[in-house]
Design an enzyme around this catalytic site. Sequence first.
Site, PDB file in Angstrom:
ATOM      1  N   SER A  25       0.860  -1.177   0.000  1.00  0.00           N
ATOM      2  CA  SER A  25       0.000   0.000   0.000  1.00  0.00           C
ATOM      3  C   SER A  25       0.896   1.226   0.000  1.00  0.00           C
ATOM      4  O   SER A  25       2.067   1.160   0.408  1.00  0.00           O
ATOM      5  CB  SER A  25      -0.882   0.004   1.251  1.00  0.00           C
ATOM      6  OG  SER A  25      -1.529   1.256   1.435  1.00  0.00           O
ATOM      7  N   TYR A  72      -2.127  -0.752  10.321  1.00  0.00           N
ATOM      8  CA  TYR A  72      -2.166  -1.136   8.901  1.00  0.00           C
ATOM      9  C   TYR A  72      -0.895  -0.660   8.201  1.00  0.00           C
ATOM     10  O   TYR A  72      -0.269  -1.411   7.448  1.00  0.00           O
ATOM     11  CB  TYR A  72      -3.411  -0.530   8.265  1.00  0.00           C
ATOM     12  CG  TYR A  72      -3.551  -0.776   6.780  1.00  0.00           C
ATOM     13  CD1 TYR A  72      -3.989  -2.009   6.303  1.00  0.00           C
ATOM     14  CD2 TYR A  72      -3.282   0.233   5.851  1.00  0.00           C
ATOM     15  CE1 TYR A  72      -4.141  -2.233   4.940  1.00  0.00           C
ATOM     16  CE2 TYR A  72      -3.426   0.018   4.504  1.00  0.00           C
ATOM     17  CZ  TYR A  72      -3.853  -1.217   4.043  1.00  0.00           C
ATOM     18  OH  TYR A  72      -3.993  -1.436   2.687  1.00  0.00           O
ATOM     19  N   LYS A 101       2.023  -2.877   6.356  1.00  0.00           N
ATOM     20  CA  LYS A 101       2.384  -2.700   4.953  1.00  0.00           C
ATOM     21  C   LYS A 101       3.842  -2.258   4.786  1.00  0.00           C
ATOM     22  O   LYS A 101       4.492  -2.617   3.803  1.00  0.00           O
ATOM     23  CB  LYS A 101       1.430  -1.708   4.295  1.00  0.00           C
ATOM     24  CG  LYS A 101      -0.018  -2.210   4.197  1.00  0.00           C
ATOM     25  CD  LYS A 101      -0.109  -3.522   3.426  1.00  0.00           C
ATOM     26  CE  LYS A 101      -1.569  -3.932   3.193  1.00  0.00           C
ATOM     27  NZ  LYS A 101      -1.673  -5.176   2.383  1.00  0.00           N
TER      28      LYS A 101
END
Length: 258
Positions: free
Chosen positions: A145, A158, A162
């Site tokens: 991401s 998150y 990533k």
Amino acid sequence: MGRFDGATVLITGAAGGLGRGAAKGFAAEGAKLVLSDIDEKALADLAGTLQVETAILAGNIADEALSEDLVRLAVEKFGRLDIAVNNAGIVQSFVRLPQVESDEARRVLEIDLLGVFYAMKHQIPQMERQFKANGKGGAIVNIASVAGLVGAPKLSVYAAAKHGVVGLTKSAAAEYATKGVRINAICPAHTRTAMVDGFVRVSGVPEEEALAELTRGVPMKRVAEVEEVITAILFAADPANSFMTGHALAVDGGVGAI
């Protein structure tokens, strides 16, 4: 003749937006598919729409045994594993770091980071064996991401996961650069998938307003379309793209330019 004619492609998170798009993209280019997702019904429904040889296995990518079983399935069904797209993932609640529940943080890390680790742990040896046997290894594409390249306020765990995926990608790519395995990561910004749709639903404001908030820091002022990200995935996996490894390719509407 397609770019991936006869190649065996493994895709995790195949029933979601990017996974489904990748499955259709590789199928259109002649690949044979091994597909996995935690949603068994959606996975079977997807397989029924594809006009290529397809094997499916449902399961949770946070369970290492699934990754081992998927590689075994690819070899038993099609004789080899040429490409793996490690796409399965989830997103956390959109809150500041202290408000993230510890159980949720653990689940995000188990799926988004350890899931990719488990996948590569079993995919790489098979591709290396193939390279030693006939000089033809494989390519791994990890879906990270833009949050794996920069900070992501209210998506801290998150982003950490990533960033970890990008770290795994670069490290493994260097380890296997002479062993026939290319490993790259795709780093999209917000893409028009179920994750974005969910953000719009819980925002409590009209879609146009919610998307404007979501893309405030994106120079292009819009989310990515699934097809735009799939183009990058196919590019990274393309055997003609044989000198690119260890790269984190941003598909981010210009976020990295500012």
